[in-house]
Design an enzyme around this catalytic site. Sequence first.
Site, PDB file in Angstrom:
ATOM      1  N   GLY A 149     -13.420  13.212   0.601  1.00  0.00           N
ATOM      2  CA  GLY A 149     -14.061  14.719   0.865  1.00  0.00           C
ATOM      3  C   GLY A 149     -14.332  15.648   2.462  1.00  0.00           C
ATOM      4  O   GLY A 149     -14.839  14.246   2.964  1.00  0.00           O
ATOM      5  N   ARG A 202      -6.686  12.409  -2.025  1.00  0.00           N
ATOM      6  CA  ARG A 202      -7.200  11.709  -2.817  1.00  0.00           C
ATOM      7  C   ARG A 202      -5.733  11.254  -2.845  1.00  0.00           C
ATOM      8  O   ARG A 202      -5.281  12.089  -3.702  1.00  0.00           O
ATOM      9  CB  ARG A 202      -8.320  12.090  -3.497  1.00  0.00           C
ATOM     10  N   ASP A 240     -17.140   5.713   0.914  1.00  0.00           N
ATOM     11  CA  ASP A 240     -17.040   4.173   0.160  1.00  0.00           C
ATOM     12  C   ASP A 240     -15.924   4.166  -0.598  1.00  0.00           C
ATOM     13  O   ASP A 240     -15.072   3.095  -0.488  1.00  0.00           O
ATOM     14  CB  ASP A 240     -18.053   3.907  -0.709  1.00  0.00           C
ATOM     15  N   GLY A 241     -15.468   5.440  -0.622  1.00  0.00           N
ATOM     16  CA  GLY A 241     -13.641   4.602  -1.633  1.00  0.00           C
ATOM     17  C   GLY A 241     -12.501   4.322   0.066  1.00  0.00           C
ATOM     18  O   GLY A 241     -12.137   3.467  -0.969  1.00  0.00           O
ATOM     19  N   THR A 247     -19.162  12.028   6.270  1.00  0.00           N
ATOM     20  CA  THR A 247     -19.355  12.899   4.043  1.00  0.00           C
ATOM     21  C   THR A 247     -20.775  12.798   4.206  1.00  0.00           C
ATOM     22  O   THR A 247     -21.670  12.576   5.415  1.00  0.00           O
ATOM     23  CB  THR A 247     -18.902  11.904   2.870  1.00  0.00           C
ATOM     24  N   ILE A 248     -20.431  14.545   3.212  1.00  0.00           N
ATOM     25  CA  ILE A 248     -21.704  15.459   3.571  1.00  0.00           C
ATOM     26  C   ILE A 248     -22.891  14.511   2.649  1.00  0.00           C
ATOM     27  O   ILE A 248     -23.801  15.493   3.419  1.00  0.00           O
ATOM     28  CB  ILE A 248     -21.018  17.623   3.102  1.00  0.00           C
ATOM     29  N   ASP A 249     -22.633  13.921   1.564  1.00  0.00           N
ATOM     30  CA  ASP A 249     -23.731  14.052   1.415  1.00  0.00           C
ATOM     31  C   ASP A 249     -24.508  12.273   1.531  1.00  0.00           C
ATOM     32  O   ASP A 249     -25.578  12.224   0.726  1.00  0.00           O
ATOM     33  CB  ASP A 249     -22.837  12.934  -0.512  1.00  0.00           C
ATOM     34  N   ASP A 253     -24.251   9.716   1.477  1.00  0.00           N
ATOM     35  CA  ASP A 253     -24.407   8.369   0.784  1.00  0.00           C
ATOM     36  C   ASP A 253     -23.517   7.152   0.633  1.00  0.00           C
ATOM     37  O   ASP A 253     -23.866   5.782  -0.191  1.00  0.00           O
ATOM     38  CB  ASP A 253     -23.156   8.666  -0.799  1.00  0.00           C
ATOM     39  N   ARG A 280     -23.418  14.745  -6.357  1.00  0.00           N
ATOM     40  CA  ARG A 280     -23.676  13.579  -7.483  1.00  0.00           C
ATOM     41  C   ARG A 280     -24.389  13.187  -7.743  1.00  0.00           C
ATOM     42  O   ARG A 280     -25.129  12.635  -8.479  1.00  0.00           O
ATOM     43  CB  ARG A 280     -21.781  14.086  -7.892  1.00  0.00           C
TER      44      ARG A 280
HETATM   45  P1  ATP Z   1     -16.679  10.992  -0.562  1.00  0.00           P
HETATM   46  O1  ATP Z   1     -17.654  10.537  -0.243  1.00  0.00           O
HETATM   47  O2  ATP Z   1     -16.822  12.169   0.267  1.00  0.00           O
HETATM   48  O3  ATP Z   1     -15.852  11.196  -1.449  1.00  0.00           O
HETATM   49  P2  ATP Z   1     -14.483   8.644  -0.276  1.00  0.00           P
HETATM   50  O4  ATP Z   1     -13.836   7.681   0.534  1.00  0.00           O
HETATM   51  O5  ATP Z   1     -15.804   7.816  -1.476  1.00  0.00           O
HETATM   52  O6  ATP Z   1     -15.374   9.824   0.541  1.00  0.00           O
HETATM   53  P3  ATP Z   1     -12.613   8.730  -2.132  1.00  0.00           P
HETATM   54  O7  ATP Z   1     -12.483   9.845  -2.910  1.00  0.00           O
HETATM   55  O8  ATP Z   1     -13.870   7.929  -3.625  1.00  0.00           O
HETATM   56  O9  ATP Z   1     -13.531   9.389  -1.462  1.00  0.00           O
HETATM   57  O10 ATP Z   1     -11.666   7.796  -1.691  1.00  0.00           O
HETATM   58  C1  ATP Z   1     -11.013   8.411  -0.739  1.00  0.00           C
HETATM   59  C2  ATP Z   1      -9.745   7.364  -0.577  1.00  0.00           C
HETATM   60  O11 ATP Z   1      -9.414   6.328  -0.126  1.00  0.00           O
HETATM   61  C3  ATP Z   1      -8.843   7.396  -2.443  1.00  0.00           C
HETATM   62  O12 ATP Z   1      -8.152   8.815  -2.737  1.00  0.00           O
HETATM   63  C4  ATP Z   1      -7.966   6.158  -2.154  1.00  0.00           C
HETATM   64  O13 ATP Z   1      -6.836   7.097  -1.738  1.00  0.00           O
HETATM   65  C5  ATP Z   1      -8.992   5.275  -2.056  1.00  0.00           C
HETATM   66  N1  ATP Z   1      -9.411   4.456  -2.466  1.00  0.00           N
HETATM   67  C6  ATP Z   1     -10.892   4.875  -3.524  1.00  0.00           C
HETATM   68  N2  ATP Z   1     -10.970   3.903  -3.284  1.00  0.00           N
HETATM   69  C7  ATP Z   1     -10.356   2.702  -3.733  1.00  0.00           C
HETATM   70  C8  ATP Z   1     -10.080   1.403  -3.732  1.00  0.00           C
HETATM   71  N3  ATP Z   1     -10.916   1.125  -5.006  1.00  0.00           N
HETATM   72  N4  ATP Z   1      -9.058   0.391  -3.267  1.00  0.00           N
HETATM   73  C9  ATP Z   1      -8.574   1.498  -3.079  1.00  0.00           C
HETATM   74  N5  ATP Z   1      -8.815   2.049  -2.220  1.00  0.00           N
HETATM   75  C10 ATP Z   1      -9.094   3.289  -2.401  1.00  0.00           C
END
Ligand code: ATP
Length: 323
Positions: free
Chosen positions: A14, A75, A106-107, A128-130, A132, A174
């Site tokens: 995000g 994503r 984290d993702g 990230t704004i959350d 988290d 969330r």
């Molecule tokens: P936000 O907190 O804003 O949602 P985020 O980085 O946690 O940010 P995610 O959508 O969970 O957002 O992850 C971003 C991208 O990272 C995903 O679309 C995917 O491409 C990659 N990703 C997430 N989880 C994994 C994983 N376990 N292994 C490899 N790549 C991942």
Amino acid sequence: MSEIHKIAVLTSGGDAPGMNAAIRAVVRAGINNGFEVFGVYNGYLGLVEGDIRPLNRGSVTNIINRGGTILGTARLPEFQDMEVTKKGADNLKALGIDALVVIGGDGTYHGALRLTKCGIRCVGLPGTIDNDIACTEITIGFDTAVNTAVECIDKLRDTSNSHQRCSIIEVMGRNCGDIAYAAGIAGGCDLIITSETGYDEKVVMDLVSKAKRQKRRHILIVFTEHITDVSALAQKIKEQTGFDSRATVLGHIQRGGIPTPFDRILATRLGVKAVHELMAGNSGVVIGLQHNEAVAIPIEEAFKMEKNIFRKYAVEINTNASK
Ligand code: ATP
């Protein structure tokens, strides 16, 4: 370990205000320290598709005060597939890029960890704004999102007081109630309900009924998203207590907007630290703010850490509200 000559930067997950300030810091600190810098467009999607372009000092001019991300974000769940990760790593290697700074949550760090295993040196920044992310006291974008939420709550307070209404405000977060806690405290709200506090509809009804008896002019209640249907709740409050009630869902408004000076400074400090870590030969780390110092934490260690900064206040404020 071989010396790094070329680095890249991407934003993922995000979007958050301040991501541009972080990109700017990485690009300028990178160039100042002798790196060639590249931008990867649209997160891991662009990495896999090979949308990687050189960035110079001028590429990041006039963006420190802009919300969103000039690199775009996306994503790509398929990035969890090692073949897909490898394709992204190969695209970087084909351009001679040795290292990548990823800005996200984290993702995004899970993806970075996989890339590290494919030979790309990665450093994560918390965007990230959350709020988290456990390894940092504050994430890039959180302060701006809280400011936006408080501005909205202040406005709702005005009109609620004029009309003698209960305002229910739904904010983002969330899995982490920090926006609700911070905005709820700063907005002087009566009750803060998040996934961590739990939700009992009777507590809300009792609070509003008591306010009605006391002839109070307004009630402000903050919910994080995905707890309940706030519009249906507002209707129910009106029917059961006779106190007029409205729900306002702030939604993606909280993601946009001009980053606060705090977020710009945080993003700049953490971005510069990311470049310094790469220069020192470190990778597989996330940069966080701890005791007001920018520090590098190994990604695997960061995943095991627990958040605790804002949550403790919620109990106190909710206890006060019920007296
Ligand atoms: P936000 O907190 O804003 O949602 P985020 O980085 O946690 O940010 P995610 O959508 O969970 O957002 O992850 C971003 C991208 O990272 C995903 O679309 C995917 O491409 C990659 N990703 C997430 N989880 C994994 C994983 N376990 N292994 C490899 N790549 C991942």
